[in-house]
Design a protein around this motif. Structure first.
Motif, PDB file in Angstrom:
ATOM      1  N   GLN A   1       0.820  -1.211   0.000  1.00 49.29           N
ATOM      2  CA  GLN A   1       0.000   0.000   0.000  1.00 49.29           C
ATOM      3  C   GLN A   1       0.854   1.261   0.000  1.00 49.29           C
ATOM      4  O   GLN A   1       0.471   2.272  -0.613  1.00 49.29           O
ATOM      5  CB  GLN A   1      -0.958  -0.002   1.187  1.00 49.29           C
ATOM      6  CG  GLN A   1      -2.028  -1.064   1.082  1.00 49.29           C
ATOM      7  CD  GLN A   1      -3.224  -0.792   1.976  1.00 49.29           C
ATOM      8  OE1 GLN A   1      -4.279  -1.401   1.800  1.00 49.29           O
ATOM      9  NE2 GLN A   1      -3.092   0.090   2.933  1.00 49.29           N
TER      10      GLN A   1
ATOM     11  N   THR B   1       1.918   1.669  -3.541  1.00 45.13           N
ATOM     12  CA  THR B   1       0.794   2.146  -4.354  1.00 45.13           C
ATOM     13  C   THR B   1       0.622   3.655  -4.216  1.00 45.13           C
ATOM     14  O   THR B   1       0.440   4.375  -5.207  1.00 45.13           O
ATOM     15  CB  THR B   1      -0.505   1.438  -3.932  1.00 45.13           C
ATOM     16  OG1 THR B   1      -0.356   0.033  -4.127  1.00 45.13           O
ATOM     17  CG2 THR B   1      -1.685   1.939  -4.747  1.00 45.13           C
TER      18      THR B   1
ATOM     19  N   LEU C   1      -0.188  -0.802 -11.123  1.00 45.81           N
ATOM     20  CA  LEU C   1      -1.019  -0.475  -9.967  1.00 45.81           C
ATOM     21  C   LEU C   1      -1.950  -1.631  -9.623  1.00 45.81           C
ATOM     22  O   LEU C   1      -2.138  -1.971  -8.445  1.00 45.81           O
ATOM     23  CB  LEU C   1      -1.833   0.783 -10.248  1.00 45.81           C
ATOM     24  CG  LEU C   1      -1.130   2.136 -10.086  1.00 45.81           C
ATOM     25  CD1 LEU C   1      -2.085   3.274 -10.446  1.00 45.81           C
ATOM     26  CD2 LEU C   1      -0.609   2.320  -8.665  1.00 45.81           C
TER      27      LEU C   1
ATOM     28  N   LEU D   1      -0.175  -4.394  -7.745  1.00 46.75           N
ATOM     29  CA  LEU D   1      -0.043  -4.103  -6.312  1.00 46.75           C
ATOM     30  C   LEU D   1      -1.362  -4.324  -5.589  1.00 46.75           C
ATOM     31  O   LEU D   1      -1.390  -4.884  -4.480  1.00 46.75           O
ATOM     32  CB  LEU D   1       0.440  -2.665  -6.126  1.00 46.75           C
ATOM     33  CG  LEU D   1       1.860  -2.365  -6.621  1.00 46.75           C
ATOM     34  CD1 LEU D   1       2.159  -0.876  -6.484  1.00 46.75           C
ATOM     35  CD2 LEU D   1       2.890  -3.186  -5.849  1.00 46.75           C
TER      36      LEU D   1
END
Length: 532
Positions: free
Chosen positions: A60, A63, A101, A104
């Motif tokens: 996270q 990200t 993205l 992830l």
């Protein structure tokens, strides 16, 4: 994830082809392939930090950083902004960026699925699907319809009384990038993860003991079994367990259902919103309708969550029937949209107000059916998943569901222009065929697109036929899967039933000698399928 829904609408407004849009739609492929690295996520972690937090926190944070850094380039890739070159958007770079993205987010989803299984009792785990639907719907709304509306100057002036657009795509990405980072920091510091028995030096000294303990506890007290998680010995063992699961008749049959279920609504999933734009409905108009659609996605799990949790596959079938019927209704809506915006003469003074409310009604009904389907699947996933192999079981089921949703919609989007016949009639001579009902290149040549065959109509007919066949073939199969006992979905059951057969070279089926679930009957010596 919501951004991957708003970016295609922006690309469509810029005249990007359906082939390019089908390429961009592959950004969500990591959610369909995460089973490949899910065993690795389940097997390697820092015990002192937490099995799930080991992956959740860095993923996270990364990200958030990617969103902040990408905000400086997104306008260039979209060919927006002062320094952008005068050409079509860089679809390939956009696809690569959002694919990363999504990778992830898929990894984060693996960790979250496994953590949810160990947080909740079995009585509560079915309701986790309602939370899943609520959170996902809100996130997609904010980054999809919310962004489209708030970044449109005309919409903000009309509905908010602002001087212009409230946000831009770069500022939106920066804001939510920081939200990711701050939220992750809070989870990292204040949320403790319960250690598994092996992490805490528990009594499960061997894999055989752990399997026996998990199997017995789930059969005798399923409400308590989900609260603890046996230690996974390693990547190879987890892969072996998943391979064993895939040999269970119940799992094999259910995977087939998930992989084929969305064929009937492929063209709706892949191309409906783009066709509305092509026929003249502005994307900001769709965004204006989105609060009502969002409300339905919130209310549906609250109103139906308890009932769906009791028989999720029965409700899943009903939801798929509703979606197929609505696919035909949405085709009719497109014909009316084309009449209002394209075929009617200005002198006819045709109002688009009835179209607005009809579109809103159809979108609300479609969202209600889609929410019912999603809620039913999530509820069933949570009920049958075996926490003894962590998040990999949930990931296996989610992978099949995501693949089953992805390949039909991508194929439909790719085939749409191939099946469309729309020549450009121009006095300037030969002009390339139009990409749809309208085409910028044809307009520049002073021509007019004359669509004689709409690929969406062809695909709708094919999908409706395929969907009706699927419902007929799988109604009994779903009833049989619903009636199976929970033990038929466990890793320990796979070990007990399949390994002796492999060792002895037996030719027989699973223990108990019942009917094949794949053929719509019950499995094992237990109960048969329920009737609707």
């Amino acid at each position: 994830m919501g951004l991957s829904g708003s970016i295609p609408m922006i690309l469509k407004d810029k005249g990007v082809s359906y082939e390019a849009l089908s390429l961009f739609s592959l950004v969500s492929l990591p959610f369909s392939m995460k089973i490949i690295w899910a065993p690795f996520v389940d097997s390697y972690y820092v015990a002192s930090f937490g099995r799930r937090k080991t992956w959740l926190v860095p993923v996270q944070l990364l990200t958030g950083l990617m969103m902040i850094c990408g905000s400086g380039y997104i306008q260039l890739w979209l060919r927006d902004g002062e320094n952008a070159v005068n050409s079509e958007p860089d679809t390939l770079t956009l696809t690569a960026y959002f694919f990363a993205l999504y990778f992830l987010m898929a990894t984060q989803d693996i960790a979250v699925d496994g953590w949810a299984l160990t947080m909740l009792s079995r009585e509560s785990v079915g309701l986790a699907s309602a939370c899943n639907v609520f959170g996902q719907s809100l996130g997609v709304f904010l980054a999809n319809q919310g962004l489209i509306a708030l970044s449109d100057g005309d919409w903000c002036v009309k509905y908010l009384g602002a001087d212009g657009a409230v946000v831009t795509l770069p500022s939106f990405m920066v804001w939510w990038g920081w939200v990711f980072i701050v939220t992750t920091a809070v989870v990292c510091v204040f949320k403790r993860e319960e250690a598994s028995p092996a992490d805490a030096g528990g009594a499960a000294a061997s894999r055989e003991d752990a399997e026996k303990e998990a199997f017995q506890s789930q059969l005798s007290s399923p409400s308590q079994a989900i609260g603890a998680e046996a230690e996974l010995p390693g990547l190879r063992e987890t892969v072996r367990q998943i391979a064993l699961l895939c040999q269970l008749p119940s799992v094999t049959s259910f995977l087939f259902v998930l992989f084929t279920a969305r064929v009937g609504v492929a063209v709706v999933d892949g191309a409906f919103s783009f066709k509305l734009q092509e026929y003249g409905l502005r994307k900001t108009t769709l965004a204006t309708m989105s609060p009502a659609v969002l409300l339905v996605s919130f209310v549906a799990p609250v109103l139906t969550g308890q009932r769906v949790a009791r028989e999720p596959l029965r409700w899943y079938f009903r939801g798929m029937v509703a979606r197929l019927v609505l696919a035909a209704v949405l085709w009719l809506l497109l014909q009316y949209t084309a009449y209002v915006y394209v075929y009617s003469a200005p002198a006819d003074d045709v109002s688009d107000t009835p179209l607005y409310y009809l579109t809103l009604l159809c979108l609300v009904l479609n969202e209600a059916a889609a929410s019912l389907v999603f809620l039913s699947l999530m509820s069933f996933f949570n009920q049958v998943s075996d926490p003894s192999i962590g998040g990999s079981y949930m990931t296996l089921l989610n992978t099949a569901a995501n693949l089953g949703a992805k390949w039909p919609s991508v194929l439909a989007l790719y085939l749409l222009p191939k099946l469309t016949v729309s020549p450009c009639v121009s006095s300037a001579g030969h002009v390339a065929p139009c990409r749809g009902l309208t085409d910028a290149h044809c307009d520049e040549a002073g021509g007019v697109c004359r669509m004689s065959l709409d690929g969406y109509t062809v695909l709708t007919a094919l999908c409706l036929c395929a969907g009706a066949w699927w419902l007929r073939q799988n109604q009994a199969r779903l009833a049989a899967l619903q009636s199976l006992p929970h033990s038929d979905w466990l890793v320990a059951t796979a070990e007990r039933r399949l390994q002796p057969q492999t060792a002895s070279g037996a030719d027989g089926g699973g223990s108990g000698g019942g009917g094949s679930v794949a053929d719509g009957g019950g499995s094992g010596g237990g109960s048969g399928g329920k009737r609707d």
